[in-house]
Motif scaffolding. Sequence first.
Motif, PDB file in Angstrom:
ATOM      1  N   ASP A  21       0.814  -1.223   0.000  1.00 55.55           N
ATOM      2  CA  ASP A  21       0.000   0.000   0.000  1.00 55.55           C
ATOM      3  C   ASP A  21       0.847   1.272   0.000  1.00 55.55           C
ATOM      4  O   ASP A  21       0.703   2.130   0.879  1.00 55.55           O
ATOM      5  CB  ASP A  21      -0.965  -0.020   1.198  1.00 55.55           C
ATOM      6  N   VAL A  22       1.709   1.359  -0.987  1.00 52.77           N
ATOM      7  CA  VAL A  22       2.610   2.514  -1.081  1.00 52.77           C
ATOM      8  C   VAL A  22       1.974   3.590  -1.975  1.00 52.77           C
ATOM      9  O   VAL A  22       1.683   3.344  -3.149  1.00 52.77           O
ATOM     10  CB  VAL A  22       3.980   2.074  -1.674  1.00 52.77           C
ATOM     11  N   PRO A  23       1.742   4.790  -1.406  1.00 54.38           N
ATOM     12  CA  PRO A  23       1.134   5.862  -2.207  1.00 54.38           C
ATOM     13  C   PRO A  23       2.035   6.230  -3.385  1.00 54.38           C
ATOM     14  O   PRO A  23       3.249   6.340  -3.236  1.00 54.38           O
ATOM     15  CB  PRO A  23       1.047   7.047  -1.236  1.00 54.38           C
ATOM     16  N   LEU A  24       1.426   6.420  -4.557  1.00 52.39           N
ATOM     17  CA  LEU A  24       2.229   6.657  -5.761  1.00 52.39           C
ATOM     18  C   LEU A  24       2.225   8.122  -6.208  1.00 52.39           C
ATOM     19  O   LEU A  24       3.055   8.522  -7.011  1.00 52.39           O
ATOM     20  CB  LEU A  24       1.708   5.789  -6.914  1.00 52.39           C
ATOM     21  N   ALA A  25       1.255   8.912  -5.694  1.00 54.79           N
ATOM     22  CA  ALA A  25       1.095  10.278  -6.223  1.00 54.79           C
ATOM     23  C   ALA A  25       2.425  11.032  -6.249  1.00 54.79           C
ATOM     24  O   ALA A  25       2.773  11.660  -7.247  1.00 54.79           O
ATOM     25  CB  ALA A  25       0.055  11.039  -5.406  1.00 54.79           C
ATOM     26  N   ASN A  26       3.181  10.946  -5.165  1.00 56.09           N
ATOM     27  CA  ASN A  26       4.433  11.703  -5.114  1.00 56.09           C
ATOM     28  C   ASN A  26       5.538  11.107  -5.964  1.00 56.09           C
ATOM     29  O   ASN A  26       6.609  11.686  -6.084  1.00 56.09           O
ATOM     30  CB  ASN A  26       4.906  11.876  -3.666  1.00 56.09           C
ATOM     31  N   LEU A  27       5.283   9.963  -6.548  1.00 55.10           N
ATOM     32  CA  LEU A  27       6.263   9.376  -7.475  1.00 55.10           C
ATOM     33  C   LEU A  27       5.870   9.655  -8.922  1.00 55.10           C
ATOM     34  O   LEU A  27       6.422   9.070  -9.850  1.00 55.10           O
ATOM     35  CB  LEU A  27       6.388   7.865  -7.227  1.00 55.10           C
ATOM     36  N   THR A  28       4.862  10.512  -9.093  1.00 54.55           N
ATOM     37  CA  THR A  28       4.460  10.906 -10.451  1.00 54.55           C
ATOM     38  C   THR A  28       4.572  12.426 -10.570  1.00 54.55           C
ATOM     39  O   THR A  28       4.482  13.137  -9.568  1.00 54.55           O
ATOM     40  CB  THR A  28       2.995  10.520 -10.770  1.00 54.55           C
ATOM     41  N   THR A  29       4.732  12.907 -11.809  1.00 51.40           N
ATOM     42  CA  THR A  29       4.903  14.356 -11.967  1.00 51.40           C
ATOM     43  C   THR A  29       3.565  15.110 -11.884  1.00 51.40           C
ATOM     44  O   THR A  29       3.551  16.298 -11.636  1.00 51.40           O
ATOM     45  CB  THR A  29       5.590  14.681 -13.319  1.00 51.40           C
ATOM     46  N   ALA A  30       2.432  14.395 -12.094  1.00 53.29           N
ATOM     47  CA  ALA A  30       1.131  15.063 -11.966  1.00 53.29           C
ATOM     48  C   ALA A  30       0.658  15.087 -10.505  1.00 53.29           C
ATOM     49  O   ALA A  30      -0.282  15.792 -10.162  1.00 53.29           O
ATOM     50  CB  ALA A  30       0.087  14.376 -12.829  1.00 53.29           C
ATOM     51  N   LYS A  31       1.317  14.305  -9.666  1.00 53.77           N
ATOM     52  CA  LYS A  31       1.023  14.280  -8.217  1.00 53.77           C
ATOM     53  C   LYS A  31      -0.412  13.852  -7.904  1.00 53.77           C
ATOM     54  O   LYS A  31      -1.055  14.407  -7.012  1.00 53.77           O
ATOM     55  CB  LYS A  31       1.294  15.658  -7.566  1.00 53.77           C
ATOM     56  N   VAL A  32      -0.917  12.890  -8.670  1.00 52.06           N
ATOM     57  CA  VAL A  32      -2.233  12.325  -8.351  1.00 52.06           C
ATOM     58  C   VAL A  32      -2.166  10.800  -8.433  1.00 52.06           C
ATOM     59  O   VAL A  32      -1.194  10.233  -8.943  1.00 52.06           O
ATOM     60  CB  VAL A  32      -3.353  12.821  -9.309  1.00 52.06           C
ATOM     61  N   GLY A  33      -3.231  10.168  -7.961  1.00 55.74           N
ATOM     62  CA  GLY A  33      -3.335   8.706  -8.080  1.00 55.74           C
ATOM     63  C   GLY A  33      -3.239   8.025  -6.727  1.00 55.74           C
ATOM     64  O   GLY A  33      -2.802   8.611  -5.735  1.00 55.74           O
ATOM     65  N   GLY A  34      -3.687   6.778  -6.724  1.00 57.00           N
ATOM     66  CA  GLY A  34      -3.744   6.002  -5.483  1.00 57.00           C
ATOM     67  C   GLY A  34      -2.444   5.266  -5.184  1.00 57.00           C
ATOM     68  O   GLY A  34      -1.364   5.684  -5.605  1.00 57.00           O
ATOM     69  N   PHE A  39       4.861  -3.099  -3.680  1.00 59.19           N
ATOM     70  CA  PHE A  39       5.861  -2.176  -4.232  1.00 59.19           C
ATOM     71  C   PHE A  39       7.262  -2.695  -3.959  1.00 59.19           C
ATOM     72  O   PHE A  39       7.577  -3.112  -2.836  1.00 59.19           O
ATOM     73  CB  PHE A  39       5.667  -0.814  -3.551  1.00 59.19           C
ATOM     74  N   LEU A  40       8.075  -2.688  -5.010  1.00 63.71           N
ATOM     75  CA  LEU A  40       9.473  -3.128  -4.889  1.00 63.71           C
ATOM     76  C   LEU A  40      10.358  -2.077  -5.541  1.00 63.71           C
ATOM     77  O   LEU A  40       9.959  -1.476  -6.522  1.00 63.71           O
ATOM     78  CB  LEU A  40       9.702  -4.400  -5.711  1.00 63.71           C
ATOM     79  N   SER A  41      11.579  -1.908  -5.036  1.00 65.57           N
ATOM     80  CA  SER A  41      12.545  -1.080  -5.750  1.00 65.57           C
ATOM     81  C   SER A  41      13.574  -2.002  -6.366  1.00 65.57           C
ATOM     82  O   SER A  41      14.084  -2.898  -5.690  1.00 65.57           O
ATOM     83  CB  SER A  41      13.278  -0.140  -4.790  1.00 65.57           C
ATOM     84  N   ALA A  42      13.892  -1.775  -7.632  1.00 68.28           N
ATOM     85  CA  ALA A  42      14.951  -2.556  -8.279  1.00 68.28           C
ATOM     86  C   ALA A  42      16.153  -1.637  -8.470  1.00 68.28           C
ATOM     87  O   ALA A  42      16.037  -0.564  -9.048  1.00 68.28           O
ATOM     88  CB  ALA A  42      14.479  -3.090  -9.622  1.00 68.28           C
TER      89      ALA A  42
END
Length: 310
Positions: A21-34, A39-42
């Motif tokens: 349940d990792v919020p994605l908004a701040n990982l996008t440039t539009a800053k929206v979304g659930g 979630f994994l980091s490679a």
Amino acid sequence: MTALMDEKILLARFAQRLRKDVPLANLTTAKVGGAARYFLSAESPAQLAEDVSFLWANDFPFFILGSGSNILVSDAGIEGVVIHNKARLIHFDENGESHSICAESGAILITVARQAALSGLTGLEWATTIPGTVGGAVYGNAGAHGASMQQNLLLVDILHRTKGYLSLNNEQMDYSYRSSALKREPGVAVILSARLAVEKGDTERIKELLNEFSASRKQTQPPGPSMGSTFKNPAGDSAGRIIDSLGLKGTRIGGVQVSPIHANFFINVGGACARDYYNLIRLVQGIVEEKTGIKLELEIEMIGDWKEQA
Ligand code: EPU
């Protein structure tokens, strides 16, 4: 298979690396979304390839997130696994007169392009204004100022779902405007790294080009959270020009506005959600089609569950 069994399998494989349940908004440039359910980091191409192989073998849906510059994540988020591509190494190669750059797919394109320019290498100046990763740019044939990835790509290393590790050359990528062989067959392969052509250039000329491109971007493209160009340009025209000509600049739904500076940029002016973006996209598409007959196609990708919106 039940969701609980899925989670057990994921936990057994990824253990501490798996986040939920990792919020994605701040990982996008539009800053929206659930949020991403998983979630994994490679951190390297090898890790990315191993993760993807495992998910394919177990039929788990996944999405590879780069710098989130060209995607609209739904408010409902992403049910499967999101792999954040943090494989970012960049390597400059010189072989006699010939120069190239090998970049891992999660490398930031602007960083690669700036480093090339600082090293006196020419050919990638166009990319100093394009947010996104090398992987995303190679996949979608990103471009600006009359150039695009198609002009630079020498080889791309991929993991293919059925064919394994492959290197594709420029011809095999079969590039077209904002598209490629890989983009036309989504989900069959993951990009691990790419080799890009550059050449020794004149440092003063490189500097001039960088200044010119950066000034043109500042003058014609708005700041603020957005996904860059929302729509592809229809053949021989500009989506921005068409939307503008219909008087739609400034049109707003919820927290999203058609930029008064460039009509193909939809800005999150505060408090926007993905549904606002979706509704504004559909409104603009509808008006453009009704008034001009042109069907604007999305340049951005819509990710996640959009059922509620349909
Ligand atoms: N225009 C208007 N009104 C507007 C926007 C543009 O009249 O609101 C006119 C401009 O005056 C110009 C023409 O439309 O005569 C083209 O505009 P611009 O030069 O801004 O280019 P674009 O076609 O809108 C493309 C890329 C951009 C890239 C620029 C600069 C696409 C969809 N967009 O935009 O790429 O930065 O050229 O090279 O291909 C992106 O892909 O995300 C992106 C930003």
